[in-house]
Motif scaffolding. Structure first.
Motif, PDB file in Angstrom:
ATOM      1  N   VAL A 151     -18.746 113.127 -17.129  1.00  7.22           N
ATOM      2  CA  VAL A 151     -19.192 112.197 -18.165  1.00  7.22           C
ATOM      3  C   VAL A 151     -18.122 112.084 -19.242  1.00  7.22           C
ATOM      4  N   ARG A 152     -18.276 111.096 -20.102  1.00  4.29           N
ATOM      5  CA  ARG A 152     -17.238 110.761 -21.061  1.00  4.29           C
ATOM      6  C   ARG A 152     -17.177 111.711 -22.250  1.00  4.29           C
ATOM      7  N   SER A 172      -9.321 109.186 -16.052  1.00  2.00           N
ATOM      8  CA  SER A 172      -7.913 109.089 -15.669  1.00  2.00           C
ATOM      9  C   SER A 172      -7.150 110.392 -15.906  1.00  2.00           C
ATOM     10  N   ASP A 173      -7.822 111.408 -16.443  1.00  2.00           N
ATOM     11  CA  ASP A 173      -7.192 112.704 -16.703  1.00  2.00           C
ATOM     12  C   ASP A 173      -7.203 113.511 -15.412  1.00  2.00           C
ATOM     13  N   LEU A 201     -10.138  98.395 -18.808  1.00  2.83           N
ATOM     14  CA  LEU A 201     -10.434  98.074 -17.415  1.00  2.83           C
ATOM     15  C   LEU A 201      -9.482  98.791 -16.470  1.00  2.83           C
ATOM     16  N   ALA A 202      -8.197  98.772 -16.791  1.00  2.00           N
ATOM     17  CA  ALA A 202      -7.207  99.430 -15.939  1.00  2.00           C
ATOM     18  C   ALA A 202      -7.426 100.932 -15.905  1.00  2.00           C
ATOM     19  N   ASN A 203      -7.820 101.512 -17.031  1.00  2.00           N
ATOM     20  CA  ASN A 203      -8.009 102.957 -17.107  1.00  2.00           C
ATOM     21  C   ASN A 203      -9.177 103.417 -16.237  1.00  2.00           C
ATOM     22  N   THR A 211      -7.133 108.475  -9.563  1.00  2.49           N
ATOM     23  CA  THR A 211      -7.182 109.911  -9.867  1.00  2.49           C
ATOM     24  C   THR A 211      -8.270 110.611  -9.061  1.00  2.49           C
ATOM     25  N   ALA A 212      -9.440 109.992  -8.954  1.00  7.68           N
ATOM     26  CA  ALA A 212     -10.538 110.588  -8.199  1.00  7.68           C
ATOM     27  C   ALA A 212     -10.195 110.694  -6.716  1.00  7.68           C
TER      28      ALA A 212
END
Length: 590
Positions: A151-152, A172-173, A201-203, A211-212
């Protein structure tokens, strides 16, 4: 929630277990069966001893006696085998199947909602506090899955059920994603950008998906290395045009064939003007020598084919060189840079009478990844009949027997000027020579890989077609970003499912019929609960692997009803699976 409480009670009971309990009991059938009985006994208000007494004379049952004998032998064998190991670390497969057998042998029955596959499946839900994610998390818990969530922020984490292992951070981390993915078998990615700003949007839709995907691939590879093996979910290198030193020996220019060999005029013209090359690249824009080999040249529209090919037995990397089995894979993946024209991958059977199967693809003029499943290959004869406007009788006859992956001998890349959209009729061979813009070609090559084969999906991506937005710049940005994320998943080699729901509604699910379609044509909404249910059922549905589809409510008398959707299945029970028949009629790899 009751299921979560039972699990928590079983965990507490394990903590208070007597000291004499064997540590290996955690991985045995007897241990799992014991914990299940104790958890149920506690939920029913009984002591564990009372639960054992309740079994009565069942302990004298011959089946139980045989079961206990096998458990004793298994325990002795594990104790002996453990003496020869420096560490006692059972593999994931070992634990998985023992736990599953324990449920069967202990006589326990599944509840109304439980899924037998959930016993050994851990699902990471990315965007778990979103509109679809929060419903999906609770559905997964209800059916017995082990659930992880990304989650964020901490506030979203605090809202998660206590049975969920929650991770906080940006999608994205890479570091955060790696920690979240560790231990997961599957990922459901339902995160969405909060705004329509291009950077956001890109992130989320592109970098987050990338990344996932990479984290899951890395985790699968790490497990394979631990088992001294290779992950079955990893692509296989067929040939690396940059790193393989013998690439120019393995790949050769095939003899150019004529469509009509009796036409001597074209044969003479071909010998004079036609050229096909495969060799080291020239200088790039900065004047440096390119490391990428180039397949280029000039052909006639009349003469058909310019091709390079290699024997499959000569390809592969490392220990797998010469041992590549196409039947164990799902398709091919290429990374290349073209000139905006159409090319084809070819697969050829041995012998003079052997057939050639081809699958065309378009290039963009930039570096790109091309994914072609084996199901898209068709006989060369079929393509010529189809392009010539043949009817169904002609094309069916041209298809012939299906392609046998065991009998293929060579793989190749080809260019045909007749397949270019700018191709035009010519009056003579001088016209062919002068039309170099459509007859010349150039292709830079990096690698060809084989896509892994599998039965179930590994990565479910909840995307959208922008049905909730009006036509305009915002919709174009959103759809372009979503499509980029979908392309990343398709090209990853993981088994994927892309779900594109209509406009999301906050209402209970299961009350209306659903339409499954392909082609970005849906206009009706759908509840978040129904989307979550589709994702849940897709986890173990073989028909869902490598498919992208739209889903929404049935049209009824609304606009679009004239589309004539066919009713595939009438589902009445809560455990009946509507997804399998619905997806069976849709195309793969679209």
């Amino acid at each position: 929630r009751r299921g979560a409480r039972v699990v928590a009670s079983a965990a507490e009971e394990d903590e208070r277990a007597p000291a004499q309990a064997d540590d290996d009991d955690e991985f045995t059938v007897a241990g799992t069966a014991r914990r299940v009985r104790e958890a149920k006994a506690k939920a029913a208000g009984k002591k564990p001893a009372d639960a054992a007494d309740a079994e009565g004379i069942s302990g004298l049952n011959p089946v139980n006696i045989g079961r206990k004998s096998r458990q004793f032998v298994d325990g002795v064998f594990k104790s002996i085998s453990g003496l020869t190991q420096f560490t006692r670390a059972p593999s994931m497969d070992e634990g998985k199947y023992e736990l599953y057998d324990a449920d069967l042998l202990s006589g326990e029955t599944l509840n109304h909602y439980a899924n037998p596959n959930a016993r050994f499946t851990t699902v990471l839900v990315v965007g778990a506090n979103g509109r679809v994610g929060r419903v999906l998390v609770r559905k997964l818990l209800l059916r017995g899955y082990t659930v992880k969530a990304l989650v964020r922020n901490q506030a979203d984490a605090d809202a998660m059920p206590t049975a969920v292992q929650t991770h906080v951070g940006d999608v994205s981390d890479a570091t955060v994603m790696e920690r979240a993915v560790a231990g997961a078998n599957k990922i459901v990615y339902c995160a969405r950008a909060k705004t329509l700003v291009s950077g956001e949007l890109a992130n989320v839709d592109e970098q987050g998906v990338r990344t996932a995907v990479k984290s899951l691939q890395d985790y699968n590879n790490a497990l394979a290395i631990r088992r001294a093996g290779r992950s079955s979910k990893t692509k296989t290198m067929l040939t690396n045009f940059v790193k393989h030193r013998d690439v120019f020996l393995d790949w050769t220019v095939d003899e150019t064939r004529l469509v009509d060999p009796s036409d001597g005029r074209w044969q003479a013209a071909a010998e004079v003007a036609q050229r096909v090359n495969f060799g080291p690249g020239g200088e790039d824009e900065e004047g440096k020598l390119s490391k990428f080999p180039v397949f280029d040249g000039f052909v006639f529209s009349k003469t058909g084919v310019a091709q390079i090919s290699a024997a499959i037995d000569d390809l592969g990397s490392g220990d797998a060189r010469g041992e590549v089995a196409l039947r164990e894979h799902d398709g091919v993946l290429l990374r290349l840079k073209g000139d905006g024209k159409r090319y084809s991958v070819s697969l050829r059977e041995p012998g003079v009478e052997g057939r050639t199967f081809i699958a065309p693809f378009a290039t963009t003029g930039k570096w790109q990844i091309v994914r072609i499943p084996f199901s898209q290959f068709r006989p060369e004869v079929f393509n010529r009949v189809y392009n010539a406007g043949g009817d169904s009788t002609d094309t069916d006859a041209a298809l012939g027997a299906p392609m046998d992956l065991n009998s293929l001998e060579r793989v190749g890349l080809r260019f045909e000027a007749r397949n270019q959209s700018t191709s035009r009729a010519s009056n003579g061979w001088m016209d062919e020579i002068n039309s170099r813009s459509q007859n010349s070609f150039g292709l830079e090559l990096e690698y060809i890989k084989l896509l892994p084969k599998g039965d179930e999906t590994d990565f479910i991506l909840v995307s959208c077609g922008g049905a909730h937005l009006e036509e305009g710049e915002d919709k174009d940005k959103l759809v372009a970003s979503k499509r980029s994320g979908e392309k990343i998943v398709r090209n990853s080699g993981l088994g994927y499912t892309v779900v594109r729901p209509g406009t999301l509604l906050e209402e209970p699910g299961g009350s209306k019929a659903l339409v499954f379609d392909q082609g970005n044509r849906i206009t009706m909404p759908i509840s978040c609960a129904d989307v979550a249910d589709v994702c849940l059922r897709a986890l173990h549905d073989e028909q869902a692997r490598n498919k992208s589809f739209d889903v929404c409510y049935e049209y009824g008398n609304a606009a679009g009803a004239e589309g004539g959707y066919e009713k595939i299945a009438q589902v009445t029970g809560t455990n009946d699976n509507y997804l399998t028949p619905a997806l069976a009629v849709l195309e793969k790899n679209t």
